[in-house]
Design an enzyme around this catalytic site. Sequence first.
Site, PDB file in Angstrom:
ATOM      1  CB  CYS A 117      -0.910   0.014   1.220  1.00 28.88           C
ATOM      2  SG  CYS A 117      -2.049  -1.359   1.265  1.00 28.88           S
ATOM      3  CG  HIS A 257      -2.506   3.405   3.515  1.00 28.81           C
ATOM      4  ND1 HIS A 257      -3.275   3.370   2.370  1.00 28.81           N
ATOM      5  CD2 HIS A 257      -2.505   2.125   4.004  1.00 28.81           C
ATOM      6  CE1 HIS A 257      -3.707   2.135   2.183  1.00 28.81           C
ATOM      7  NE2 HIS A 257      -3.256   1.369   3.156  1.00 28.81           N
ATOM      8  CG  ASN A 287      -6.494  -0.357   2.620  1.00 28.39           C
ATOM      9  OD1 ASN A 287      -5.963   0.210   1.673  1.00 28.39           O
ATOM     10  ND2 ASN A 287      -5.809  -1.050   3.518  1.00 28.39           N
TER      11      ASN A 287
HETATM   12  O1  UT7 Z   1      -3.052  -1.345   4.029  1.00 30.82           O
HETATM   13  C1  UT7 Z   1      -2.560  -2.177   5.016  1.00 30.82           C
HETATM   14  C2  UT7 Z   1      -3.506  -3.305   5.156  1.00 30.82           C
HETATM   15  N1  UT7 Z   1      -4.114  -3.624   6.356  1.00 30.82           N
HETATM   16  C3  UT7 Z   1      -4.383  -2.891   7.456  1.00 30.82           C
HETATM   17  O2  UT7 Z   1      -4.025  -1.775   7.583  1.00 30.82           O
HETATM   18  C4  UT7 Z   1      -5.130  -3.562   8.529  1.00 30.82           C
HETATM   19  C5  UT7 Z   1      -4.705  -3.152   9.904  1.00 30.82           C
HETATM   20  N2  UT7 Z   1      -5.538  -3.770  10.907  1.00 30.82           N
HETATM   21  C6  UT7 Z   1      -6.794  -3.355  11.177  1.00 30.82           C
HETATM   22  O3  UT7 Z   1      -7.293  -2.440  10.566  1.00 30.82           O
HETATM   23  C7  UT7 Z   1      -7.530  -4.033  12.309  1.00 30.82           C
HETATM   24  O4  UT7 Z   1      -6.654  -4.877  12.985  1.00 30.82           O
HETATM   25  C8  UT7 Z   1      -8.787  -4.830  11.848  1.00 30.82           C
HETATM   26  C9  UT7 Z   1      -9.861  -3.894  11.385  1.00 30.82           C
HETATM   27  C10 UT7 Z   1      -8.399  -5.807  10.741  1.00 30.82           C
HETATM   28  C11 UT7 Z   1      -9.344  -5.635  13.024  1.00 30.82           C
HETATM   29  O5  UT7 Z   1      -9.576  -4.805  14.128  1.00 30.82           O
HETATM   30  P1  UT7 Z   1      -9.034  -5.221  15.569  1.00 30.82           P
HETATM   31  O6  UT7 Z   1      -9.550  -4.239  16.536  1.00 30.82           O
HETATM   32  O7  UT7 Z   1      -7.556  -5.386  15.474  1.00 30.82           O
HETATM   33  O8  UT7 Z   1      -9.771  -6.578  15.798  1.00 30.82           O
HETATM   34  P2  UT7 Z   1      -9.135  -7.991  16.191  1.00 30.82           P
HETATM   35  O9  UT7 Z   1      -8.156  -8.450  15.181  1.00 30.82           O
HETATM   36  O10 UT7 Z   1      -8.664  -7.850  17.568  1.00 30.82           O
HETATM   37  O11 UT7 Z   1     -10.383  -8.959  16.096  1.00 30.82           O
HETATM   38  C12 UT7 Z   1     -11.449  -8.847  16.984  1.00 30.82           C
HETATM   39  C13 UT7 Z   1     -12.482  -9.918  16.715  1.00 30.82           C
HETATM   40  C14 UT7 Z   1     -11.943 -11.296  16.371  1.00 30.82           C
HETATM   41  O12 UT7 Z   1     -12.732 -12.227  17.051  1.00 30.82           O
HETATM   42  P3  UT7 Z   1     -12.132 -13.025  18.316  1.00 30.82           P
HETATM   43  O13 UT7 Z   1     -10.989 -13.825  17.763  1.00 30.82           O
HETATM   44  O14 UT7 Z   1     -11.700 -11.949  19.280  1.00 30.82           O
HETATM   45  O15 UT7 Z   1     -13.304 -13.821  18.778  1.00 30.82           O
HETATM   46  C15 UT7 Z   1     -12.214 -11.436  14.895  1.00 30.82           C
HETATM   47  O16 UT7 Z   1     -12.476 -12.762  14.509  1.00 30.82           O
HETATM   48  O17 UT7 Z   1     -13.293  -9.524  15.598  1.00 30.82           O
HETATM   49  C16 UT7 Z   1     -13.474 -10.634  14.718  1.00 30.82           C
HETATM   50  N3  UT7 Z   1     -13.680 -10.145  13.373  1.00 30.82           N
HETATM   51  C17 UT7 Z   1     -14.887  -9.748  12.913  1.00 30.82           C
HETATM   52  N4  UT7 Z   1     -16.097  -9.691  13.495  1.00 30.82           N
HETATM   53  C18 UT7 Z   1     -17.113  -9.204  12.748  1.00 30.82           C
HETATM   54  C19 UT7 Z   1     -12.762  -9.989  12.403  1.00 30.82           C
HETATM   55  N5  UT7 Z   1     -13.357  -9.492  11.300  1.00 30.82           N
HETATM   56  C20 UT7 Z   1     -14.665  -9.328  11.596  1.00 30.82           C
HETATM   57  C21 UT7 Z   1     -15.769  -8.850  10.875  1.00 30.82           C
HETATM   58  N6  UT7 Z   1     -16.974  -8.790  11.485  1.00 30.82           N
HETATM   59  N7  UT7 Z   1     -15.672  -8.422   9.596  1.00 30.82           N
END
Ligand code: UT7
Length: 338
Positions: A117, A257, A287
């Site tokens: 990215c 970004h 994104n």
């Molecule tokens: O351009 C670079 C590319 N990527 C990024 O910049 C991504 C950077 N990361 C992020 O933006 C965030 O980490 C996310 C948006 C991907 C996730 O947010 P988070 O606050 O870090 O959540 P998490 O990874 O701690 O996940 C929390 C929970 C998980 O469940 P468990 O394991 O705690 O039971 C996930 O399975 O949320 C769950 N989860 C969802 N729930 C509902 C993950 N995706 C989803 C979803 N809907 N779409």
Amino acid sequence: MPESGTRAGIIGMGSYVPERVLTNRELEAMVNTTDQWIVERSGIRERRIAAPGQATSDLALEAARKALEDAGIGPEEVDLIIVATNTPDSLLPAVACIVQDNLGTPRAGAFDLLAGCTGFIYSLSVAAQFVRVGMYRHVLVVGAETLSRILDWEDRNTCVLFGDGAGAAVVGPVPEGYGLIHTKLGSDGSGGPLLYIPAGGSRIPPSRETVEGRLHFVRMNGREVFRFAVRACGDGSLEALEEAGLSVDDVDFLVPHQANIRIIEAAARRLNLSMDRVLVNVDRYGNTSTASIPMALEEAVNQERIRDGDNIVMAGFGAGLTWAVAIMRWYNYRKKSG
Ligand code: UT7
């Protein structure tokens, strides 16, 4: 040909997004997610999706045409085309070559740049060197993506986060005191497995098994990328400012970004900037990877939010892992030429 030592800056911009809007509500019907989760965790409300048959070069071409028009130059005046993308039309040839042909730029060199990215800032930095040393006058830089094609639409961890789009900039000579002041490019290849596509390259070539194993789609450890992103945007911007002999008080706008509103807000806090000084479009486009920074910047230029002489900090991060910061003093080319 400009002289060696020329200042390089942006002298034209354009962007393009596909018409199709995919809302969080629609995603609720596709994977186990909710509008509330997506908005709270990422700030994204909707994203654009390329039409069937619409490839990355098609989006890039639309943005590029607008950027040339905005710069007031014809295709014959383009010396070089750099396309930053993670989603080329195919592995070969480069998207930049397809754009070169469709744009009809008879004497332009063309290549793609792969830096996740962060590709747009990397490309901007490369383009500026050609202008500075006097080798080229007009370098067209495009960030373009059809990420919808490499997403696993059964994986809620990734499919809700990304969108399609393109943003373009013409990099050329600007008067003394304007243009790119400093760029800082970084990488940490040990973080490669945090955001990658397992198959389809030379390590694991395509096969029936790779398709059945869904190995051609993006895989991401969101939490780890999040940590890296907050550090890269915040600390990276502070380091780049210090190297440029500037302080946070000198910053007029941050163009981060657009991956997640929480990352953007954390970077703003680190730079002590109120959110009205931060360009945000992640709510409407998700994104869009390499397209996110030029799209956000062009929107602010169109709205005349950015004024002549404003100091702009662009900060990006992504697969690789890579990160980069570019500091630019804005040259209001529209006002000057009008
Ligand atoms: O351009 C670079 C590319 N990527 C990024 O910049 C991504 C950077 N990361 C992020 O933006 C965030 O980490 C996310 C948006 C991907 C996730 O947010 P988070 O606050 O870090 O959540 P998490 O990874 O701690 O996940 C929390 C929970 C998980 O469940 P468990 O394991 O705690 O039971 C996930 O399975 O949320 C769950 N989860 C969802 N729930 C509902 C993950 N995706 C989803 C979803 N809907 N779409």
